[in-house]
Design an enzyme around this catalytic site. Sequence first.
Site, PDB file in Angstrom:
ATOM      1  N   SER A 195       0.852  -1.201   0.000  1.00  0.00           N
ATOM      2  CA  SER A 195       0.000   0.000   0.000  1.00  0.00           C
ATOM      3  C   SER A 195       0.876   1.235   0.000  1.00  0.00           C
ATOM      4  CB  SER A 195      -0.870   0.013   1.261  1.00  0.00           C
ATOM      5  OG  SER A 195      -1.505   1.263   1.425  1.00  0.00           O
ATOM      6  N   TYR A 208      -1.861  -1.175  10.591  1.00  0.00           N
ATOM      7  CA  TYR A 208      -1.932  -1.522   9.164  1.00  0.00           C
ATOM      8  C   TYR A 208      -0.713  -0.993   8.405  1.00  0.00           C
ATOM      9  CZ  TYR A 208      -3.804  -1.417   4.357  1.00  0.00           C
ATOM     10  OH  TYR A 208      -3.994  -1.569   3.001  1.00  0.00           O
TER      11      TYR A 208
HETATM   12  P1  NAD Z   1     -11.220  -6.286  -0.212  1.00  0.00           P
HETATM   13  O1  NAD Z   1     -11.898  -6.222   1.081  1.00  0.00           O
HETATM   14  O2  NAD Z   1     -12.052  -6.396  -1.418  1.00  0.00           O
HETATM   15  O3  NAD Z   1     -10.163  -7.479  -0.235  1.00  0.00           O
HETATM   16  C1  NAD Z   1      -9.467  -7.907   0.922  1.00  0.00           C
HETATM   17  C2  NAD Z   1      -9.709  -9.403   1.073  1.00  0.00           C
HETATM   18  O4  NAD Z   1      -8.889  -9.898   2.111  1.00  0.00           O
HETATM   19  C3  NAD Z   1     -11.121  -9.776   1.453  1.00  0.00           C
HETATM   20  O5  NAD Z   1     -11.950  -9.924   0.316  1.00  0.00           O
HETATM   21  C4  NAD Z   1     -10.925 -11.089   2.193  1.00  0.00           C
HETATM   22  O6  NAD Z   1     -11.239 -12.168   1.348  1.00  0.00           O
HETATM   23  C5  NAD Z   1      -9.456 -11.115   2.513  1.00  0.00           C
HETATM   24  N1  NAD Z   1      -9.270 -11.346   3.947  1.00  0.00           N
HETATM   25  C6  NAD Z   1      -9.284 -10.438   4.939  1.00  0.00           C
HETATM   26  N2  NAD Z   1      -9.118 -11.065   6.121  1.00  0.00           N
HETATM   27  C7  NAD Z   1      -8.995 -12.389   5.858  1.00  0.00           C
HETATM   28  C8  NAD Z   1      -8.807 -13.557   6.652  1.00  0.00           C
HETATM   29  N3  NAD Z   1      -8.681 -13.492   7.985  1.00  0.00           N
HETATM   30  N4  NAD Z   1      -8.737 -14.759   6.027  1.00  0.00           N
HETATM   31  C9  NAD Z   1      -8.863 -14.849   4.687  1.00  0.00           C
HETATM   32  N5  NAD Z   1      -9.028 -13.778   3.877  1.00  0.00           N
HETATM   33  C10 NAD Z   1      -9.091 -12.578   4.471  1.00  0.00           C
HETATM   34  O7  NAD Z   1     -10.298  -4.977  -0.289  1.00  0.00           O
HETATM   35  P2  NAD Z   1      -9.073  -4.567  -1.263  1.00  0.00           P
HETATM   36  O8  NAD Z   1      -8.946  -3.123  -1.072  1.00  0.00           O
HETATM   37  O9  NAD Z   1      -9.236  -5.137  -2.594  1.00  0.00           O
HETATM   38  O10 NAD Z   1      -7.839  -5.239  -0.521  1.00  0.00           O
HETATM   39  C11 NAD Z   1      -6.870  -6.017  -1.195  1.00  0.00           C
HETATM   40  C12 NAD Z   1      -5.486  -5.597  -0.764  1.00  0.00           C
HETATM   41  O11 NAD Z   1      -5.259  -4.267  -1.205  1.00  0.00           O
HETATM   42  C13 NAD Z   1      -5.254  -5.597   0.733  1.00  0.00           C
HETATM   43  O12 NAD Z   1      -4.002  -6.185   1.020  1.00  0.00           O
HETATM   44  C14 NAD Z   1      -5.224  -4.125   1.079  1.00  0.00           C
HETATM   45  O13 NAD Z   1      -4.419  -3.880   2.208  1.00  0.00           O
HETATM   46  C15 NAD Z   1      -4.633  -3.546  -0.176  1.00  0.00           C
HETATM   47  N6  NAD Z   1      -4.858  -2.110  -0.381  1.00  0.00           N
HETATM   48  C16 NAD Z   1      -6.109  -1.614  -0.612  1.00  0.00           C
HETATM   49  C17 NAD Z   1      -6.270  -0.246  -0.808  1.00  0.00           C
HETATM   50  C18 NAD Z   1      -7.622   0.381  -1.077  1.00  0.00           C
HETATM   51  O14 NAD Z   1      -7.748   1.602  -1.077  1.00  0.00           O
HETATM   52  N7  NAD Z   1      -8.651  -0.383  -1.310  1.00  0.00           N
HETATM   53  C19 NAD Z   1      -5.156   0.617  -0.778  1.00  0.00           C
HETATM   54  C20 NAD Z   1      -3.910   0.069  -0.553  1.00  0.00           C
HETATM   55  C21 NAD Z   1      -3.760  -1.294  -0.357  1.00  0.00           C
END
Ligand code: NAD
Length: 302
Positions: A195, A208
């Site tokens: 991130s 985080y």
């Molecule tokens: P999202 O919620 O769609 O995806 C995250 C997924 O993590 C969930 O769908 C879930 O299946 C999985 N997860 C969480 N806890 C879990 C557990 N205990 N066991 C199994 N699976 C688990 O959100 P996203 O934003 O697509 O997140 C994906 C990645 O992107 C993450 O690593 C997040 O930190 C990173 N990220 C997101 C953003 C943003 O703005 N959305 C920004 C920077 C980084």
Amino acid sequence: MSDTPPQPVFRSGAIADPRLPRPDYPMQEQPYPGLATKMDPLPDHGETSYRGTGRLKGKRALITGGDSGIGAAAAIAFAREGADVAITYLPDEQPDADVIVQAIRDSGQNAVAIPGDLRDEDFCKQLVESAVSQLGGLDILVNNAGRQQFCERLEDLTTEDFDATMKVNVYAPFWVTRAALPHMGNGGSIIITSSVQAFSGSAHLFDYAQTKAANVAFAQSLAKQVAPRGIRVNAVCPGPYWTALQISGGQPTEKAAEHGATQPLGRAGQPVEIAPIYVLLASDEGSYITGEFFGSVGGGGL
Ligand code: NAD
Ligand code: MG
């Protein structure tokens, strides 16, 4: 939540104006981990917009958190590029997973769905064994699942919360990758979703942000270790993307509705817009790219 049913804000394949669309994000909140299929507007995972060109033909991929958001966009893009894809997610997320599994199958590829909790070391091992046996091998591993729960004051951050964030974001990539490496060989690609928080942690994301810095170090260190085996490792560092993570405790409700508004492009990204980075890193075209991190932040930079 508004009364009108959620509408997708699909982006076209050819985007003339990167500032658009700039949809309204009504205030909304869901319990963790949240469902993309209940968001308003629906995130665009590339269901109708991602077009592949065969860049991952014959490859087999495992994506954690592949049911929604960035992982789902990578799953659809990989399938459109010709890969078979296994996704893992929490059991509560089955409705989202069903949509992505169908999208992978509609792309003509094999889809494998393995629900479970990545905080459990044994599940991480079984997940890899199950994915490898159902896919017939493993070429691409995307450690993408993440936990983000905001907390304004360190004094209020419980040990349980701190531990859960570490387990999902730091331990699980270690456990899954350790189990996967014996099955991966020359030409393999490991990708971890970090991130922008790795480089400038927000005040309310104390736990985080640390895990996301660890994700960058994961890629930089492991890349050196496995380069002699022909395996590449890279990190992707998204900025603000419109996903379930943000509206299920990732941000205060009012902040989630404004997600991305302060970026130079004036909006949050849609998951499909980051998928091409995952495809490049997974593909043989990316053969000299390893130990790197890649941003997609909407103009604010890493
Ligand atoms: P999202 O919620 O769609 O995806 C995250 C997924 O993590 C969930 O769908 C879930 O299946 C999985 N997860 C969480 N806890 C879990 C557990 N205990 N066991 C199994 N699976 C688990 O959100 P996203 O934003 O697509 O997140 C994906 C990645 O992107 C993450 O690593 C997040 O930190 C990173 N990220 C997101 C953003 C943003 O703005 N959305 C920004 C920077 C980084
Ligand atoms: Mg999800």
